[in-house]
Structure formats: C-alpha cells, structure tokens
Design a protein around this motif. Structure first.
Motif, PDB file in Angstrom:
ATOM      1  N   ALA A  39     -12.174  22.171  38.797  1.00  0.00           N
ATOM      2  CA  ALA A  39     -11.437  23.253  39.459  1.00  0.00           C
ATOM      3  C   ALA A  39     -12.269  23.875  40.567  1.00  0.00           C
ATOM      4  O   ALA A  39     -11.745  24.236  41.640  1.00  0.00           O
ATOM      5  CB  ALA A  39     -11.041  24.310  38.425  1.00  0.00           C
ATOM      6  N   PHE A  40     -13.567  23.978  40.337  1.00  0.00           N
ATOM      7  CA  PHE A  40     -14.478  24.540  41.336  1.00  0.00           C
ATOM      8  C   PHE A  40     -14.546  23.662  42.581  1.00  0.00           C
ATOM      9  O   PHE A  40     -14.412  24.156  43.710  1.00  0.00           O
ATOM     10  CB  PHE A  40     -15.865  24.695  40.711  1.00  0.00           C
ATOM     11  CG  PHE A  40     -16.931  25.145  41.668  1.00  0.00           C
ATOM     12  CD1 PHE A  40     -16.857  26.370  42.297  1.00  0.00           C
ATOM     13  CD2 PHE A  40     -18.038  24.337  41.933  1.00  0.00           C
ATOM     14  CE1 PHE A  40     -17.856  26.795  43.170  1.00  0.00           C
ATOM     15  CE2 PHE A  40     -19.029  24.749  42.798  1.00  0.00           C
ATOM     16  CZ  PHE A  40     -18.939  25.983  43.425  1.00  0.00           C
ATOM     17  N   VAL A  41     -14.730  22.352  42.407  1.00  0.00           N
ATOM     18  CA  VAL A  41     -14.861  21.476  43.577  1.00  0.00           C
ATOM     19  C   VAL A  41     -13.539  21.367  44.332  1.00  0.00           C
ATOM     20  O   VAL A  41     -13.528  21.248  45.565  1.00  0.00           O
ATOM     21  CB  VAL A  41     -15.379  20.072  43.187  1.00  0.00           C
ATOM     22  CG1 VAL A  41     -16.743  20.161  42.532  1.00  0.00           C
ATOM     23  CG2 VAL A  41     -14.413  19.338  42.272  1.00  0.00           C
ATOM     24  N   VAL A  42     -12.415  21.432  43.622  1.00  0.00           N
ATOM     25  CA  VAL A  42     -11.109  21.410  44.292  1.00  0.00           C
ATOM     26  C   VAL A  42     -10.925  22.682  45.115  1.00  0.00           C
ATOM     27  O   VAL A  42     -10.441  22.643  46.255  1.00  0.00           O
ATOM     28  CB  VAL A  42      -9.975  21.243  43.264  1.00  0.00           C
ATOM     29  CG1 VAL A  42      -8.614  21.519  43.901  1.00  0.00           C
ATOM     30  CG2 VAL A  42      -9.998  19.846  42.663  1.00  0.00           C
ATOM     31  N   ALA A  43     -11.349  23.836  44.546  1.00  0.00           N
ATOM     32  CA  ALA A  43     -11.247  25.096  45.283  1.00  0.00           C
ATOM     33  C   ALA A  43     -12.110  25.070  46.529  1.00  0.00           C
ATOM     34  O   ALA A  43     -11.689  25.547  47.604  1.00  0.00           O
ATOM     35  CB  ALA A  43     -11.664  26.256  44.373  1.00  0.00           C
ATOM     36  N   ILE A  44     -13.314  24.488  46.425  1.00  0.00           N
ATOM     37  CA  ILE A  44     -14.191  24.373  47.601  1.00  0.00           C
ATOM     38  C   ILE A  44     -13.545  23.476  48.651  1.00  0.00           C
ATOM     39  O   ILE A  44     -13.559  23.778  49.847  1.00  0.00           O
ATOM     40  CB  ILE A  44     -15.548  23.776  47.176  1.00  0.00           C
ATOM     41  CG1 ILE A  44     -16.262  24.769  46.277  1.00  0.00           C
ATOM     42  CG2 ILE A  44     -16.372  23.405  48.396  1.00  0.00           C
ATOM     43  CD1 ILE A  44     -17.422  25.476  46.844  1.00  0.00           C
ATOM     44  N   ALA A  45     -12.964  22.351  48.195  1.00  0.00           N
ATOM     45  CA  ALA A  45     -12.346  21.401  49.125  1.00  0.00           C
ATOM     46  C   ALA A  45     -11.169  22.040  49.858  1.00  0.00           C
ATOM     47  O   ALA A  45     -10.980  21.811  51.061  1.00  0.00           O
ATOM     48  CB  ALA A  45     -11.885  20.162  48.368  1.00  0.00           C
ATOM     49  N   ARG A  46     -10.391  22.836  49.160  1.00  0.00           N
ATOM     50  CA  ARG A  46      -9.213  23.460  49.782  1.00  0.00           C
ATOM     51  C   ARG A  46      -9.610  24.449  50.868  1.00  0.00           C
ATOM     52  O   ARG A  46      -8.854  24.672  51.823  1.00  0.00           O
ATOM     53  CB  ARG A  46      -8.375  24.163  48.717  1.00  0.00           C
ATOM     54  CG  ARG A  46      -7.705  23.209  47.734  1.00  0.00           C
ATOM     55  CD  ARG A  46      -6.814  23.946  46.770  1.00  0.00           C
ATOM     56  NE  ARG A  46      -5.713  24.616  47.459  1.00  0.00           N
ATOM     57  CZ  ARG A  46      -4.797  25.371  46.840  1.00  0.00           C
ATOM     58  NH1 ARG A  46      -4.887  25.566  45.532  1.00  0.00           N
ATOM     59  NH2 ARG A  46      -3.832  25.935  47.527  1.00  0.00           N
ATOM     60  N   ARG A  47     -10.790  25.029  50.754  1.00  0.00           N
ATOM     61  CA  ARG A  47     -11.235  26.015  51.744  1.00  0.00           C
ATOM     62  C   ARG A  47     -11.805  25.361  52.994  1.00  0.00           C
ATOM     63  O   ARG A  47     -11.890  25.999  54.045  1.00  0.00           O
ATOM     64  CB  ARG A  47     -12.290  26.939  51.125  1.00  0.00           C
ATOM     65  CG  ARG A  47     -11.759  27.836  50.026  1.00  0.00           C
ATOM     66  CD  ARG A  47     -12.839  28.755  49.499  1.00  0.00           C
ATOM     67  NE  ARG A  47     -13.390  29.602  50.546  1.00  0.00           N
ATOM     68  CZ  ARG A  47     -14.409  30.435  50.382  1.00  0.00           C
ATOM     69  NH1 ARG A  47     -14.986  30.525  49.189  1.00  0.00           N
ATOM     70  NH2 ARG A  47     -14.857  31.175  51.380  1.00  0.00           N
ATOM     71  N   ASN A  48     -12.226  24.108  52.887  1.00  0.00           N
ATOM     72  CA  ASN A  48     -12.825  23.420  54.031  1.00  0.00           C
ATOM     73  C   ASN A  48     -11.758  22.829  54.938  1.00  0.00           C
ATOM     74  O   ASN A  48     -10.599  22.659  54.538  1.00  0.00           O
ATOM     75  CB  ASN A  48     -13.769  22.307  53.551  1.00  0.00           C
ATOM     76  CG  ASN A  48     -15.005  22.864  52.866  1.00  0.00           C
ATOM     77  OD1 ASN A  48     -15.399  24.001  53.105  1.00  0.00           O
ATOM     78  ND2 ASN A  48     -15.608  22.059  52.002  1.00  0.00           N
ATOM     79  N   ALA A  49     -12.172  22.485  56.162  1.00  0.00           N
ATOM     80  CA  ALA A  49     -11.241  21.895  57.122  1.00  0.00           C
ATOM     81  C   ALA A  49     -10.680  20.583  56.588  1.00  0.00           C
ATOM     82  O   ALA A  49     -11.413  19.728  56.103  1.00  0.00           O
ATOM     83  CB  ALA A  49     -11.966  21.642  58.454  1.00  0.00           C
ATOM     84  N   GLY A  50      -9.375  20.433  56.673  1.00  0.00           N
ATOM     85  CA  GLY A  50      -8.737  19.209  56.205  1.00  0.00           C
ATOM     86  C   GLY A  50      -8.319  19.242  54.762  1.00  0.00           C
ATOM     87  O   GLY A  50      -7.556  18.380  54.310  1.00  0.00           O
ATOM     88  N   GLY A  51      -8.816  20.223  53.997  1.00  0.00           N
ATOM     89  CA  GLY A  51      -8.410  20.393  52.621  1.00  0.00           C
ATOM     90  C   GLY A  51      -8.819  19.254  51.706  1.00  0.00           C
ATOM     91  O   GLY A  51      -9.784  18.526  51.967  1.00  0.00           O
ATOM     92  N   ILE A  52      -8.045  19.088  50.628  1.00  0.00           N
ATOM     93  CA  ILE A  52      -8.369  18.105  49.607  1.00  0.00           C
ATOM     94  C   ILE A  52      -8.301  16.680  50.166  1.00  0.00           C
ATOM     95  O   ILE A  52      -9.130  15.839  49.806  1.00  0.00           O
ATOM     96  CB  ILE A  52      -7.409  18.261  48.411  1.00  0.00           C
ATOM     97  CG1 ILE A  52      -7.652  19.615  47.731  1.00  0.00           C
ATOM     98  CG2 ILE A  52      -7.593  17.125  47.409  1.00  0.00           C
ATOM     99  CD1 ILE A  52      -6.704  19.901  46.592  1.00  0.00           C
ATOM    100  N   ARG A  53      -7.344  16.410  51.024  1.00  0.00           N
ATOM    101  CA  ARG A  53      -7.214  15.056  51.567  1.00  0.00           C
ATOM    102  C   ARG A  53      -8.473  14.643  52.308  1.00  0.00           C
ATOM    103  O   ARG A  53      -8.960  13.527  52.152  1.00  0.00           O
ATOM    104  CB  ARG A  53      -6.003  14.976  52.490  1.00  0.00           C
ATOM    105  CG  ARG A  53      -5.835  13.623  53.162  1.00  0.00           C
ATOM    106  CD  ARG A  53      -4.551  13.530  53.952  1.00  0.00           C
ATOM    107  NE  ARG A  53      -3.381  13.618  53.074  1.00  0.00           N
ATOM    108  CZ  ARG A  53      -2.130  13.509  53.506  1.00  0.00           C
ATOM    109  NH1 ARG A  53      -1.887  13.332  54.808  1.00  0.00           N
ATOM    110  NH2 ARG A  53      -1.128  13.578  52.648  1.00  0.00           N
ATOM    111  N   ALA A  54      -9.038  15.548  53.109  1.00  0.00           N
ATOM    112  CA  ALA A  54     -10.255  15.229  53.856  1.00  0.00           C
ATOM    113  C   ALA A  54     -11.442  15.042  52.916  1.00  0.00           C
ATOM    114  O   ALA A  54     -12.268  14.142  53.109  1.00  0.00           O
ATOM    115  CB  ALA A  54     -10.559  16.336  54.870  1.00  0.00           C
TER     116      ALA A  54
END
Length: 292
Positions: free
Chosen positions: A50-65
């Motif tokens: 859940a933590f790494v997904v939350a970090i990914a969503r905040r970065n440019a491109g989101g989870i897909r990137a």
C-alpha cells in the motif's frame, strides 16, 4: 532531482533508519514467536505494498509509469527474493534471537562485494578480497564450527544475508534499465502477491494486543523505508552506509533489555571483525569512486 549531499543530515537519517528497523526486528521477533512467520510477513507486506502504491500514485505518470519495465521477470524475482529473505530472517529471530541473528547478518555487504565480480562483472581487487576473507573469519568465530557447541540454526541468518546480498546485486543489475521508483514499486507489489499466495494458508487468529503490535510493525516498516529513501536523497550512499551498522547496536539493546538475550564473547568478537572488514570495504569503494 539532484542530490544535495548534506552528509550530517544523511548520517542522522541513517541512524534513525537503523533504530526504526531494529524496533521492527523486535516486533517481528515477538509476533513470529506467537504466530506463523509467513502470516506475520504477509500482513507486513500488505502495508508495504500500500505504501509503494501510494508513492507511485504521487509521482509523475502514476502507477502505470512506476510499473513499466523492460525486465518484468527480473523485477518480480527480486520482489519474491526479498520476501523470502525477510521470512528467513524473522525465523532466525525466533530461533537464535536478535543479537546473534543480526551479528551474522552484518556480513551481507561483504557478500555483495564478493559476488559483484561473478554476477555483475565488477572488478574486485586483492584488498577487497582480503577484507571479505577477514569478515568471514568473523562469521566463523560467531558460528564456532567444530567446537562442540555449533548450532546448525546459526546458519539461518547466514542464508538470509546471502539472499539479501543477491537481492542487492539484482537491484544494481535492474538499475541499468529501470528507475529506482520502478524497482521500489515491484519490490513491494511482487513481494505482497507472493506472500499472500503463501501466507493465507497459515492464517491464525490474533489477540487484540498483538494486532496493536502488528500495526506498529507495519508502521515501522513503512517509516524505515521512507527514512532510508530520504537518507539516500540527501547524502551519498558511501558517506552514510557505514552507519547502517548501528542496527546491530540497537538490535542488541532491544534483545538484551526486552527479550533477556545475552552477548557471548565469540559473538562480540566476530561481529567486531565483520564490522571492521565492512567499513574497510566501504572506505575502499569511496576511494575508488573519488579516483574515477
């Protein structure tokens, strides 16, 4: 983002990281002593994912990137390997305690140095090989083979250190094509999937008090990883990495004060030799980095 290289701040963050991880080890030791190791690690990984997904969503491109990679098999294998390493280390805590497990585990940087040649094709000079050999003398002193008191269970943290060293080398290899954000995302999600597939079969009901301990375990896991990321953002890894050995000191304090463990003379001597060899290895790498 450029690195500021604030070494005093980086050192402070690394020491804080080691303290949080030592607390995490203590909580893992308690919970794994009461419940199945696989279930404990599984729940811990749910929060980590859940933590790494939350970090990914905040970065440019989101989870897909974050999930985009040219080497999905390697990335998934890294995540599963780390999950396996954590299971082995937590099992070691329950069998040997924090002090002896962490004392043996401190040899993992030397394993990374030893395996970097055959795995990554990096040059390993005679000075580094001397440090590696010296470090393993320390491991032998801790294990005491042939002394009539050798416990085969003492090999468990050595297996964990080996798995973690291989994980570290594969992370270096993956970094040739993928970003840190991508590797971090795959580490959490692949590990969570693997642990769920295995851990659900060993589910056990937990008491209310132990759920509180589990909550703190998950929080320390997320906090420790965040502090480590922040540490490497503000300072060079070579400057702060030697302070990672504080985890052994903090772990020993928790093991002695909370779990009533003791430090045998051979463990103290062996750990000191391993740490000295590891510090020498980091010093040589820093000199070579400056030369390049």
């Amino acid at each position: 983002m450029s690195q500021s290289n604030n070494i005093p701040l980086g050192i402070g963050l690394m020491i804080a990281t080691t303290f949080v991880f030592a607390v995490q080890d203590g909580l893992s030791r308690h919970l794994a002593g009461e419940y199945n190791v696989l279930m404990v690690v599984m729940i811990r990984y749910w929060f980590f994912a859940a933590f790494v997904v939350a970090i990914a969503r905040r970065n440019a491109g989101g989870i897909r990137a974050a999930a985009q990679t040219q080497q999905p098999v390697l990335q998934a294998f890294r995540g599963v390997l780390l999950a396996a390493e954590i299971c082995v280390m937590v099992a070691a805590f329950t069998v040997l305690g924090l002090v002896e497990s962490l004392a043996v585990f401190t040899c993992y940087p030397l394993l990374v140095a030893a395996l970097s040649g055959p795995v990554l094709g990096e040059s390993v000079g005679w000075r580094r090989w001397l440090a590696i050999g010296t470090g393993f003398v320390g491991v032998i002193i801790i294990l005491q083979p042939g002394m009539g008191v050798f416990d085969p269970a003492a090999v468990i943290p050595l297996v964990s250190a080996t798995l973690f060293a291989i994980y570290g080398l594969l992370t270096r290899y993956a970094a040739r094509l993928d970003t840190t954000a991508t590797s971090f995302f795959w580490t959490g999600t692949a590990g969570a999937v693997a642990m769920t597939l295995v851990g659900l079969w060993f589910w056990e009901p937990m008491t209310g008090t132990d759920w509180i301990y589990m909550m703190f375990l998950c929080v320390t896991g997320v906090t420790g990883h965040w502090l480590l990321i922040r540490c490497y953002e503000v300072a060079e890894a070579s400057a702060v990495q030697p302070f990672a050995y504080f985890q052994l000191a903090f772990g020993a304090i928790i093991g002695i004060s909370v779990f009533g463990e003791t430090i045998r003379t051979n463990v103290a001597i062996g750990a000191a030799i391993i740490i000295a060899a590891g510090l020498f290895t980091f010093w040589r790498e820093r000199l070579q980095g400056r030369a390049n």
